[in-house]
Design a protein around this motif. Structure first.
Motif, PDB file in Angstrom:
ATOM      1  N   TYR A  86       0.866  -1.180   0.000  1.00 18.63           N
ATOM      2  CA  TYR A  86       0.000   0.000   0.000  1.00 18.63           C
ATOM      3  C   TYR A  86       0.901   1.228   0.000  1.00 18.63           C
ATOM      4  O   TYR A  86       1.909   1.278   0.712  1.00 18.63           O
ATOM      5  N   LEU A  87       0.537   2.213  -0.793  1.00 19.73           N
ATOM      6  CA  LEU A  87       1.283   3.464  -0.858  1.00 19.73           C
ATOM      7  C   LEU A  87       0.372   4.589  -0.380  1.00 19.73           C
ATOM      8  O   LEU A  87      -0.682   4.836  -0.964  1.00 19.73           O
ATOM      9  N   VAL A  88       0.775   5.243   0.700  1.00 19.89           N
ATOM     10  CA  VAL A  88       0.045   6.387   1.248  1.00 19.89           C
ATOM     11  C   VAL A  88       0.927   7.611   1.044  1.00 19.89           C
ATOM     12  O   VAL A  88       2.062   7.650   1.535  1.00 19.89           O
ATOM     13  N   PHE A  89       0.432   8.612   0.323  1.00 19.06           N
ATOM     14  CA  PHE A  89       1.291   9.753   0.026  1.00 19.06           C
ATOM     15  C   PHE A  89       0.477  11.042  -0.009  1.00 19.06           C
ATOM     16  O   PHE A  89      -0.750  11.030  -0.143  1.00 19.06           O
ATOM     17  N   ALA A  90       1.206  12.155   0.097  1.00 16.27           N
ATOM     18  CA  ALA A  90       0.584  13.470   0.111  1.00 16.27           C
ATOM     19  C   ALA A  90       1.410  14.432  -0.723  1.00 16.27           C
ATOM     20  O   ALA A  90       2.640  14.324  -0.772  1.00 16.27           O
ATOM     21  N   PRO A  91       0.771  15.410  -1.382  1.00 11.38           N
ATOM     22  CA  PRO A  91       1.523  16.460  -2.062  1.00 11.38           C
ATOM     23  C   PRO A  91       2.178  17.383  -1.048  1.00 11.38           C
ATOM     24  O   PRO A  91       1.583  17.726  -0.026  1.00 11.38           O
ATOM     25  N   LEU A 107       2.134  12.420   8.521  1.00 13.02           N
ATOM     26  CA  LEU A 107       2.615  11.184   7.911  1.00 13.02           C
ATOM     27  C   LEU A 107       3.583  10.444   8.816  1.00 13.02           C
ATOM     28  O   LEU A 107       3.611   9.206   8.837  1.00 13.02           O
ATOM     29  N   GLN A 108       4.376  11.181   9.599  1.00 13.16           N
ATOM     30  CA  GLN A 108       5.245  10.522  10.572  1.00 13.16           C
ATOM     31  C   GLN A 108       4.413   9.737  11.582  1.00 13.16           C
ATOM     32  O   GLN A 108       4.741   8.600  11.936  1.00 13.16           O
ATOM     33  N   ARG A 109       3.343  10.344  12.071  1.00 14.90           N
ATOM     34  CA  ARG A 109       2.487   9.668  13.054  1.00 14.90           C
ATOM     35  C   ARG A 109       1.767   8.481  12.433  1.00 14.90           C
ATOM     36  O   ARG A 109       1.616   7.430  13.062  1.00 14.90           O
ATOM     37  N   LEU A 110       1.331   8.646  11.188  1.00 14.40           N
ATOM     38  CA  LEU A 110       0.691   7.528  10.497  1.00 14.40           C
ATOM     39  C   LEU A 110       1.673   6.377  10.330  1.00 14.40           C
ATOM     40  O   LEU A 110       1.332   5.217  10.583  1.00 14.40           O
ATOM     41  N   GLN A 111       2.892   6.668   9.919  1.00 15.04           N
ATOM     42  CA  GLN A 111       3.882   5.604   9.737  1.00 15.04           C
ATOM     43  C   GLN A 111       4.167   4.889  11.049  1.00 15.04           C
ATOM     44  O   GLN A 111       4.292   3.657  11.085  1.00 15.04           O
ATOM     45  N   SER A 112       4.257   5.626  12.146  1.00 14.55           N
ATOM     46  CA  SER A 112       4.494   5.002  13.447  1.00 14.55           C
ATOM     47  C   SER A 112       3.343   4.082  13.827  1.00 14.55           C
ATOM     48  O   SER A 112       3.549   2.978  14.341  1.00 14.55           O
ATOM     49  N   VAL A 125       4.913   4.920   3.169  1.00 13.75           N
ATOM     50  CA  VAL A 125       4.427   6.285   3.373  1.00 13.75           C
ATOM     51  C   VAL A 125       5.387   7.232   2.678  1.00 13.75           C
ATOM     52  O   VAL A 125       6.614   7.049   2.744  1.00 13.75           O
ATOM     53  N   ALA A 126       4.852   8.245   1.994  1.00 12.35           N
ATOM     54  CA  ALA A 126       5.723   9.127   1.215  1.00 12.35           C
ATOM     55  C   ALA A 126       5.109  10.508   1.078  1.00 12.35           C
ATOM     56  O   ALA A 126       3.894  10.689   1.173  1.00 12.35           O
ATOM     57  N   GLU A 127       5.987  11.496   0.835  1.00 10.44           N
ATOM     58  CA  GLU A 127       5.577  12.804   0.349  1.00 10.44           C
ATOM     59  C   GLU A 127       6.073  12.929  -1.088  1.00 10.44           C
ATOM     60  O   GLU A 127       7.191  12.513  -1.411  1.00 10.44           O
ATOM     61  N   LEU A 149      12.515  13.002   9.660  1.00  7.86           N
ATOM     62  CA  LEU A 149      11.521  12.071   9.126  1.00  7.86           C
ATOM     63  C   LEU A 149      12.200  10.833   8.552  1.00  7.86           C
ATOM     64  O   LEU A 149      13.356  10.887   8.128  1.00  7.86           O
ATOM     65  N   ARG A 150      11.438   9.739   8.519  1.00  9.20           N
ATOM     66  CA  ARG A 150      12.011   8.462   8.087  1.00  9.20           C
ATOM     67  C   ARG A 150      11.230   7.804   6.960  1.00  9.20           C
ATOM     68  O   ARG A 150      11.452   6.637   6.651  1.00  9.20           O
ATOM     69  N   PHE A 151      10.308   8.543   6.361  1.00  3.19           N
ATOM     70  CA  PHE A 151       9.581   7.953   5.244  1.00  3.19           C
ATOM     71  C   PHE A 151      10.156   8.452   3.918  1.00  3.19           C
ATOM     72  O   PHE A 151      11.095   9.262   3.878  1.00  3.19           O
ATOM     73  N   ARG A 152       9.576   7.978   2.806  1.00  2.00           N
ATOM     74  CA  ARG A 152      10.124   8.263   1.487  1.00  2.00           C
ATOM     75  C   ARG A 152       9.765   9.676   1.042  1.00  2.00           C
ATOM     76  O   ARG A 152       8.677  10.183   1.315  1.00  2.00           O
ATOM     77  N   LEU A 153      10.676  10.297   0.279  1.00  4.03           N
ATOM     78  CA  LEU A 153      10.434  11.577  -0.368  1.00  4.03           C
ATOM     79  C   LEU A 153      10.668  11.401  -1.862  1.00  4.03           C
ATOM     80  O   LEU A 153      11.678  10.808  -2.272  1.00  4.03           O
ATOM     81  N   LEU A 154       9.754  11.922  -2.665  1.00  4.78           N
ATOM     82  CA  LEU A 154       9.832  11.752  -4.109  1.00  4.78           C
ATOM     83  C   LEU A 154       9.687  13.102  -4.792  1.00  4.78           C
ATOM     84  O   LEU A 154       8.923  13.963  -4.345  1.00  4.78           O
TER      85      LEU A 154
END
Length: 435
Positions: A86-91, A107-112, A125-127, A149-154
């Motif tokens: 599953y990919l959860v991301f935000a602009p 998104l940090q809280r969601l990933q935790s 999880v990504a931005e 932060l520890r999630f993906r950035l694109l």
């Protein structure tokens, strides 16, 4: 300071409506796991997955497989590379001073929370940037270091991001900076332009389909880390305490779990339905069971009252034997598919393992009809308020299965639907019987 309006949610809303979808809200009230700043989960009142969404719009649209971005390390990253998760991301953008620091925190809280539910290997999880002019991989890495932060950035080229955000209906464009200009946190120089953009959240399923769209600002309860709060300007401070069309990390988690439940159930429809054992086969399999387990078998398919007190007393009486607790409801479609697997497993393991059901937020008449249609060799405790489920700190979705070892210690929580007997039996062997 005064700032040009950045958000145009009408565009993404129009995209969602174009696919014939509608906004819905979860209304079955039980307890749901969430966390505070402590390392231990706490339980708050909330909503569980019941086929509806807590905040977003539900849809099902395949994402083009050749849509390509670049990650924070400079690696070419097609969206198709996230298939199977599953990919959860935000602009977002690293030079946003009005909303994006809140997006990062949400998104940090969601990933935790995803990690605490044991779903870390299933969810990314990504931005994704809306600023192709400045968000280089090097700047993304600097933003990670600045914020922790520890999630993906694109990010991507102007052409890549234009194609990406056009598909998802996200509006963005360069606009003049305000006066006085915001200061770039990396170069410490005044910024020369700003970027208006839509705020929201998107969820893709493991098949690469767009399943949830959310329009609005994240709400983080007015709480940000010092590093993120430092990035907010005056308008950002206002948004922090009064976000427009807010969505919360809790709601995003609920929507993710709803999509997971539906995806699991859909995948199961192509499989041969499990056939529960006959009543005669169950009696033969369980003949000679130890007294505490035989007592459970004598109450097979019944609904037991007494709430939390009665349930806890039963668990105490079963200490010394492993226990498998399945939370279910008659309105839960995946529960219907899963019950034959528990009928098989409880007959196969019922002389060594205690099985119990917890009927969550259901009507007694509907639950009784369900059990007549889905016979199992153990009873279920009525949990109309969700208090029993809340006591496990696990009622984020139905069905949920909790494993206790022979010492009475909770060994594992499985969120969602078992689609095959091998998966259920494997967990029983591993977490209940310690094999």
């Amino acid at each position: 300071m005064s700032r040009v309006l950045r958000r145009k949610p009408q565009r993404v809303a129009a995209i969602l409506l174009a696919f014939g979808v509608f906004l819905v809200a979860a209304d079955v009230i039980v307890s749901r796991v969430w966390t505070t700043n402590s390392s231990q989960p706490t339980v708050e009142s909330g909503t569980i997955s019941n086929g509806r969404l807590a905040t977003g719009t539900l849809l099902d649209r395949p994402v083009p497989g050749d849509m390509t971005l670049v990650d924070e390390r400079g690696k070419v990253t097609p969206l198709s590379s996230f298939r199977g998760r599953y990919l959860v991301f935000a602009p977002s953008m690293t030079l946003c001073h009005e909303v994006c620091p809140m997006t990062t925190a949400a998104l940090q809280r969601l990933q935790s929370a995803v990690g605490r539910l044991g779903m870390g290997s299933q969810v990314t999880v990504a931005e994704v940037s809306i600023d192709p002019w400045r968000d280089t991989p090097a700047r993304l890495r600097a933003y990670q270091k600045l914020t922790g932060l520890r999630f993906r950035l694109l990010t991507g080229s102007q052409a890549q991001l234009k194609r990406m955000w056009k598909f998802f209906g996200v509006y963005y464009r360069k606009v003049p900076q305000g006066k006085p200009a915001d200061v770039d946190w990396l170069t410490h120089e005044p910024e020369t332009f700003d970027v208006q953009h839509t705020d929201g959240l998107f969820i893709l399923d493991p098949q690469g389909h767009w399943r949830v769209g959310v329009v609005g600002m994240p709400s983080v309860g007015g709480r940000l880390s010092p590093a993120l709060r430092y990035l907010l300007n005056e308008n950002g401070q206002t948004n922090l305490h009064h976000p427009q069309a807010p969505w919360t990390p809790k709601q995003a988690l609920s929507d993710l779990l709803t999509v997971k439940e539906q995806t699991d159930a859909h995948a199961a429809t192509g499989q041969k339905a499990a056939k529960p054992p006959s009543a005669a086969d169950v009696r033969r399999a369980l003949a000679g069971s130890p007294a505490p387990l035989a007592a459970l078998h004598s109450q097979s398919g019944t609904l037991l009252t007494g709430g939390m007190g009665a349930f806890q007393a039963r668990l105490a009486a079963l200490k010394g034997r492993p226990v498998v607790v399945n939370e279910w409801a008659s309105w839960c479609f995946p529960c219907r598919n899963e019950f034959p697997l528990f009928a098989q497993a409880s007959a196969q393991y019922g002389k060594r393992v205690a099985f119990l059901g917890v009927n969550v937020s259901d009507s007694s008449s509907d639950a009784a009809s369900f059990l007549r249609a889905h016979p199992v060799s153990y009873p279920s405790y009525i949990d109309s308020s969700g208090a029993i489920a809340a006591s496990f700190g696990s009622a984020a979705a139905l069905p949920t299965t909790i494993y206790f070892d022979a010492s009475g210690k909770k060994a594992y929580t499985h969120i969602g639907y078992y689609s095959a007997p091998e998966a259920l039996n494997s967990d029983i062997e591993r977490y209940a019987l310690n094999h």
